[in-house]
Design an enzyme around this catalytic site. Structure first.
Site, PDB file in Angstrom:
ATOM      1  N   LYS A  56       0.833  -1.207   0.000  1.00 17.51           N
ATOM      2  CA  LYS A  56       0.000   0.000   0.000  1.00 17.51           C
ATOM      3  C   LYS A  56       0.871   1.262   0.000  1.00 17.51           C
ATOM      4  O   LYS A  56       0.577   2.234  -0.703  1.00 17.51           O
ATOM      5  CB  LYS A  56      -0.939  -0.006   1.202  1.00 17.51           C
ATOM      6  CG  LYS A  56      -2.045  -1.043   1.106  1.00 17.51           C
ATOM      7  CD  LYS A  56      -2.908  -1.051   2.365  1.00 17.51           C
ATOM      8  CE  LYS A  56      -3.996  -2.101   2.270  1.00 17.51           C
ATOM      9  NZ  LYS A  56      -4.847  -2.136   3.491  1.00 17.51           N
ATOM     10  N   ALA A  78      -1.060   0.786   6.515  1.00 16.35           N
ATOM     11  CA  ALA A  78      -1.282  -0.284   7.493  1.00 16.35           C
ATOM     12  C   ALA A  78      -2.252  -1.306   6.926  1.00 16.35           C
ATOM     13  O   ALA A  78      -3.075  -0.995   6.063  1.00 16.35           O
ATOM     14  CB  ALA A  78      -1.838   0.293   8.797  1.00 16.35           C
ATOM     15  N   ASP A  79      -2.143  -2.508   7.424  1.00 17.08           N
ATOM     16  CA  ASP A  79      -3.112  -3.539   7.067  1.00 17.08           C
ATOM     17  C   ASP A  79      -3.303  -4.463   8.260  1.00 17.08           C
ATOM     18  O   ASP A  79      -2.332  -4.869   8.906  1.00 17.08           O
ATOM     19  CB  ASP A  79      -2.650  -4.361   5.861  1.00 17.08           C
ATOM     20  CG  ASP A  79      -3.781  -5.239   5.337  1.00 17.08           C
ATOM     21  OD1 ASP A  79      -4.612  -4.722   4.573  1.00 17.08           O
ATOM     22  OD2 ASP A  79      -3.849  -6.429   5.722  1.00 17.08           O
ATOM     23  N   THR A  80      -4.565  -4.777   8.546  1.00 17.79           N
ATOM     24  CA  THR A  80      -4.905  -5.617   9.697  1.00 17.79           C
ATOM     25  C   THR A  80      -5.427  -6.961   9.234  1.00 17.79           C
ATOM     26  O   THR A  80      -6.296  -7.035   8.356  1.00 17.79           O
ATOM     27  CB  THR A  80      -5.956  -4.912  10.576  1.00 17.79           C
ATOM     28  OG1 THR A  80      -5.403  -3.668  11.035  1.00 17.79           O
ATOM     29  CG2 THR A  80      -6.320  -5.762  11.788  1.00 17.79           C
TER      30      THR A  80
END
Length: 206
Positions: A56, A78-80
């Site tokens: 990203k 960010a990625d969760t």
């Protein structure tokens, strides 16, 4: 000495925007990156969170390649990822997906991994993956149906948002709460401070 730089958030998540504001940070630009988030073959949850955060950030950098006014900005992505063991739960869009995820989470522990990537003005990648263990109470079919009817699960990793109704499902949490919301503030602030961003600049404004 801390230097004032523009901050691009490679996300359109209202939760991440609010978390940044909680510590006095305001993104100068929101750039949601629409990427394929399908795990690669045998990819582990931690590795997926780390890879997608970097992807990203890189996509946002490519998107501003011809925009001179945004060169030299920080880019935060960010990625969760929510996982039960090695099983990665999707960001749910359909009721059957949500029901399956909630039934799987019911009465057991699961892991939440958030990968954060800070792309610095000199284009270095600074990354962390933060993990939190969450345990849900056993959910009745009525609770699952009612939660699905609320719509809060839509688009959420693991089919829930801990800052909403689903907070009442959580028996125990080990680790960062803000990580489960979508952006671990301690680690994010550390990365930014370490790269010269004055996170505390606006604290005296009240």
């Amino acid at each position: 000495m801390a230097v004032k730089r523009k901050l691009i958030l490679a996300s359109g998540s209202p939760r991440r925007v609010e978390l940044l504001r909680q510590v006095g940070l305001e993104a100068d630009r929101l750039m949601p990156m629409d990427l394929d988030e399908t795990p690669e073959k045998n990819e582990q949850p931690r590795s997926l969170a780390r890879r997608l955060a970097a992807d990203k950030a890189r996509a946002a950098l490519d998107a501003i390649a011809d925009e001179a006014e945004w060169q030299g900005s920080f880019i935060l992505a960010a990625d969760t990822v929510v996982a039960v063991g090695r099983r990665i739960l999707p960001k749910t869009e359909f009721t059957d997906e949500a029901a399956a995820a909630l039934n799987l989470l019911s009465g057991r522990g699961h892991w939440v991994f958030t990968g954060i990537c800070l792309l610095t003005p000199d284009r270095k990648f600074r990354q962390r993956v933060v993990e939190t263990k969450v345990r849900f109470k056993r959910l009745s079919s009525h609770e699952i149906d009612a939660y699905i009817a609320s719509g809060e699960w839509r688009g959420k990793a693991g089919a829930y948002a801990i800052q909403g109704i689903a907070g009442s499902f959580v028996q125990k949490i080990i680790g960062s709460y803000t990580n489960v919301v979508g952006l671990p503030l301690f680690e994010t602030a550390q990365l930014m401070t370490g790269e010269g961003m004055d996170v505390s600049a606006r604290w005296q404004e009240g």
